[in-house]
Design a protein around this motif. Structure first.
Motif, PDB file in Angstrom:
ATOM      1  N   TYR A 112      18.959   2.007 -60.089  1.00 44.97           N
ATOM      2  CA  TYR A 112      17.531   1.711 -60.082  1.00 44.97           C
ATOM      3  C   TYR A 112      16.961   2.031 -58.705  1.00 44.97           C
ATOM      4  O   TYR A 112      17.593   1.778 -57.677  1.00 44.97           O
ATOM      5  N   TYR A 113      15.758   2.586 -58.678  1.00 44.01           N
ATOM      6  CA  TYR A 113      15.147   2.926 -57.405  1.00 44.01           C
ATOM      7  C   TYR A 113      13.628   2.939 -57.552  1.00 44.01           C
ATOM      8  O   TYR A 113      13.086   2.905 -58.669  1.00 44.01           O
ATOM      9  N   ALA A 114      12.937   2.966 -56.410  1.00 45.34           N
ATOM     10  CA  ALA A 114      11.474   2.947 -56.400  1.00 45.34           C
ATOM     11  C   ALA A 114      10.944   4.016 -55.464  1.00 45.34           C
ATOM     12  O   ALA A 114      11.555   4.335 -54.439  1.00 45.34           O
ATOM     13  N   LEU A 115       9.793   4.571 -55.828  1.00 45.11           N
ATOM     14  CA  LEU A 115       9.076   5.534 -54.991  1.00 45.11           C
ATOM     15  C   LEU A 115       7.664   5.028 -54.765  1.00 45.11           C
ATOM     16  O   LEU A 115       7.068   4.391 -55.655  1.00 45.11           O
ATOM     17  N   ALA A 116       7.126   5.296 -53.601  1.00 45.30           N
ATOM     18  CA  ALA A 116       5.757   4.878 -53.316  1.00 45.30           C
ATOM     19  C   ALA A 116       4.797   5.537 -54.291  1.00 45.30           C
ATOM     20  O   ALA A 116       4.891   6.733 -54.569  1.00 45.30           O
ATOM     21  N   ARG A 117       3.877   4.755 -54.815  1.00 40.15           N
ATOM     22  CA  ARG A 117       2.867   5.295 -55.735  1.00 40.15           C
ATOM     23  C   ARG A 117       1.752   5.935 -54.925  1.00 40.15           C
ATOM     24  O   ARG A 117       1.301   5.373 -53.923  1.00 40.15           O
ATOM     25  N   LYS A 118       1.319   7.102 -55.357  1.00 40.95           N
ATOM     26  CA  LYS A 118       0.332   7.877 -54.606  1.00 40.95           C
ATOM     27  C   LYS A 118      -1.039   7.835 -55.289  1.00 40.95           C
ATOM     28  O   LYS A 118      -1.127   7.723 -56.512  1.00 40.95           O
ATOM     29  N   ASP A 119      -2.087   7.995 -54.467  1.00 43.55           N
ATOM     30  CA  ASP A 119      -3.412   8.185 -55.045  1.00 43.55           C
ATOM     31  C   ASP A 119      -3.643   9.682 -55.265  1.00 43.55           C
ATOM     32  O   ASP A 119      -2.746  10.503 -55.066  1.00 43.55           O
ATOM     33  N   ARG A 120      -4.847  10.045 -55.657  1.00 40.83           N
ATOM     34  CA  ARG A 120      -5.116  11.456 -55.977  1.00 40.83           C
ATOM     35  C   ARG A 120      -5.032  12.360 -54.762  1.00 40.83           C
ATOM     36  O   ARG A 120      -4.897  13.577 -54.891  1.00 40.83           O
ATOM     37  N   TRP A 121      -5.100  11.777 -53.587  1.00 40.91           N
ATOM     38  CA  TRP A 121      -5.004  12.563 -52.355  1.00 40.91           C
ATOM     39  C   TRP A 121      -3.611  12.493 -51.737  1.00 40.91           C
ATOM     40  O   TRP A 121      -3.411  12.855 -50.597  1.00 40.91           O
ATOM     41  N   TYR A 177      -3.958  -5.807 -59.380  1.00 40.59           N
ATOM     42  CA  TYR A 177      -3.132  -6.145 -60.530  1.00 40.59           C
ATOM     43  C   TYR A 177      -1.864  -5.295 -60.574  1.00 40.59           C
ATOM     44  O   TYR A 177      -0.870  -5.689 -61.207  1.00 40.59           O
ATOM     45  N   ASN A 178      -1.868  -4.156 -59.933  1.00 38.76           N
ATOM     46  CA  ASN A 178      -0.737  -3.234 -59.991  1.00 38.76           C
ATOM     47  C   ASN A 178       0.230  -3.384 -58.824  1.00 38.76           C
ATOM     48  O   ASN A 178       1.189  -2.614 -58.719  1.00 38.76           O
ATOM     49  N   THR A 179       0.002  -4.355 -57.966  1.00 35.21           N
ATOM     50  CA  THR A 179       0.866  -4.550 -56.808  1.00 35.21           C
ATOM     51  C   THR A 179       2.087  -5.385 -57.173  1.00 35.21           C
ATOM     52  O   THR A 179       2.043  -6.217 -58.072  1.00 35.21           O
ATOM     53  N   TYR A 180       3.177  -5.142 -56.455  1.00 31.84           N
ATOM     54  CA  TYR A 180       4.416  -5.873 -56.733  1.00 31.84           C
ATOM     55  C   TYR A 180       4.502  -7.194 -55.976  1.00 31.84           C
ATOM     56  O   TYR A 180       5.362  -8.023 -56.285  1.00 31.84           O
ATOM     57  N   LEU A 224      -0.288   4.132 -52.000  1.00 35.79           N
ATOM     58  CA  LEU A 224      -1.110   3.004 -52.407  1.00 35.79           C
ATOM     59  C   LEU A 224      -0.499   1.705 -51.890  1.00 35.79           C
ATOM     60  O   LEU A 224       0.719   1.535 -51.888  1.00 35.79           O
ATOM     61  N   ASP A 225      -1.342   0.803 -51.437  1.00 36.79           N
ATOM     62  CA  ASP A 225      -0.880  -0.445 -50.830  1.00 36.79           C
ATOM     63  C   ASP A 225      -0.112  -1.306 -51.828  1.00 36.79           C
ATOM     64  O   ASP A 225      -0.638  -1.673 -52.886  1.00 36.79           O
ATOM     65  N   ARG A 226       1.148  -1.609 -51.507  1.00 37.19           N
ATOM     66  CA  ARG A 226       1.992  -2.511 -52.295  1.00 37.19           C
ATOM     67  C   ARG A 226       2.128  -2.079 -53.758  1.00 37.19           C
ATOM     68  O   ARG A 226       2.245  -2.902 -54.652  1.00 37.19           O
ATOM     69  N   GLN A 227       2.125  -0.772 -53.972  1.00 33.80           N
ATOM     70  CA  GLN A 227       2.364  -0.243 -55.310  1.00 33.80           C
ATOM     71  C   GLN A 227       3.523   0.750 -55.262  1.00 33.80           C
ATOM     72  O   GLN A 227       3.586   1.589 -54.363  1.00 33.80           O
TER      73      GLN A 227
END
Length: 288
Positions: free
Chosen positions: A161-170, A224-227, A174-177
Motif C-alpha cells: 500500500y502506498y500514497a501519492l500527493a493529490r494534485k490540482d489542475r496546475w 472533506y477530502n483531507t486525511y 493539494l493540502d492534506r490530500q
C-alpha cells in the motif's frame, strides 16, 4: 420492513423521516453476501440502514424489520452518484455512510465501540468526515469459490500500500490530500481503469447544504477530502471489500488471466480491527 418502489419515492417520503444518524446506505450490485453486509452494519450501530437493491434480491426475514428497502438498479450509469447526491440534497444535518454489498466497515476498537461513538469522538476533533481505505478481500481458492467470495476463507494483502500527493489542475500538491493505492487494484492494475485504481473513500461524512458527491469518491468541499486536520492525525477506518475480486473474476477480460489472488504477502483476514491497526490499514488518531 419499510419499502419504497423507487428512488424518487424514497427521497420524497423516506428521507424526511430520517431525523438522526448515523445512517448506512448499502448499494447492492448483486446478491452476493447481501445479508451478511446488512447484518454487519446493523451490528456496527447505525441508527438507520437503507438498502438499495433490485426487487428480486432476497433479504433474510430477520433483517427485514431493521432496514429501509429502496428498489433500485446499480446497473445504470452513475447509479451511486445519482442516489447518494439525491439523498444528500434531501437529508438534513446527519452523518451518512455508504458502501456496496460484500463490503464490511471496520473502525478502531469496533468490537466494543459503536460507529456512533467513533463519530462522536470525531465531532470533538472538529472533523466532518472520516476517511476510509478500501481493503481488498479475496478467497484463497478460486476453484472452490469462483465468485472470489468466501467469508470463511477471506484473505488480504499485508503489504503493498502506498500514497501519492493529490494534485490540482496546475500540478500543485493539494493540502492534506493524497491518493492511496494497493491491494488487487495495484497488483492487477492492467485490468483496472486508471480512474478506479484508488482505494481511498470518504465513506463517512456529515451532511450539509450544498454538498456534492463526485464520481471519484470525493466531495466538492476540499476539506472533506483531507486525511487529517492541520494539527494532528485523525481517526480513519477500513472498508474490507470483496468488490474488486468479484469484478476481476466476473470480467471476461481478466478472469482467465487470474488463477489465484494469493501471493507471498497474502494473509488470512481475522475479521478483527486489531489486525487492521497492526498492519497500518487504519489510524486510531487520538482515540484510545
Amino acid at each position: 420492513m419499510i419499502q419504497y418502489s423507487d428512488l424518487s419515492s424514497f427521497i420524497k417520503e423516506g428521507v424526511p423521516k430520517i431525523k438522526k444518524g448515523p445512517v448506512a446506505l448499502i448499494f447492492a450490485e448483486d446478491e452476493i453476501e447481501l445479508d451478511a453486509t446488512i447484518r454487519h452494519h446493523i451490528d456496527a450501530g447505525f441508527l438507520h440502514t437503507v438498502v438499495f437493491a433490485m426487487p428480486e434480491f432476497p433479504i433474510a426475514k430477520d433483517l427485514s424489520d431493521h432496514i429501509v428497502r429502496v428498489s433500485y438498479s446499480m446497473s445504470v450509469p452513475s447509479a451511486l452518484e445519482t442516489a447518494l447526491n439525491a439523498t444528500i440534497k434531501a437529508a438534513g444535518d446527519i452523518w451518512i455512510y455508504y458502501c456496496y454489498n460484500a463490503e464490511f466497515l471496520f473502525h478502531p476498537f469496533c468490537e466494543h465501540r459503536t460507529v456512533g461513538e467513533m463519530i462522536a469522538f470525531n465531532v470533538e476533533e472538529r472533523r466532518d468526515t472520516i476517511l476510509t481505505y478500501v481493503i481488498d478481500l479475496y478467497t484463497g481458492d478460486l476453484w472452490q469459490n469462483p465468485t472470489a467470495v468466501n467469508i470463511e476463507d477471506a484473505h488480504l494483502d499485508k503489504t503493498g500500500y502506498y500514497a501519492l500527493a493529490r494534485k490540482d489542475r496546475w500540478k500543485n500538491d493539494l493540502d492534506r490530500q493524497q491518493d492511496f493505492f494497493g491491494g488487487l487494484r495495484w497488483r492487477f492494475e492492467e485490468h483496472v481503469p486508471i480512474a478506479r485504481r484508488k482505494i481511498d473513500r470518504v465513506s463517512i461524512f456529515r451532511n450539509k447544504p450544498g454538498l456534492v458527491f463526485n464520481p471519484d469518491h470525493t466531495f466538492n468541499d476540499a476539506e472533506y477530502n483531507t486525511y487529517a486536520c492541520p494539527w494532528h492525525n485523525n481517526i480513519t477506518a477500513s472498508v474490507c471489500s470483496f468488490r474488486t475480486a468479484k469484478a476481476l473474476k466476473r470480467n471476461p477480460g481478466s478472469t482467465y488471466d487470474i488463477d489465484t489472488f494469493k501471493w507471498h504477502n497474502s494473509i488470512p483476514f481475522q475479521w478483527h480491527s486489531q489486525q487492521l491497526l497492526d498492519l497500518g490499514l487504519m489510524e486510531p488518531g487520538q482515540w484510545f
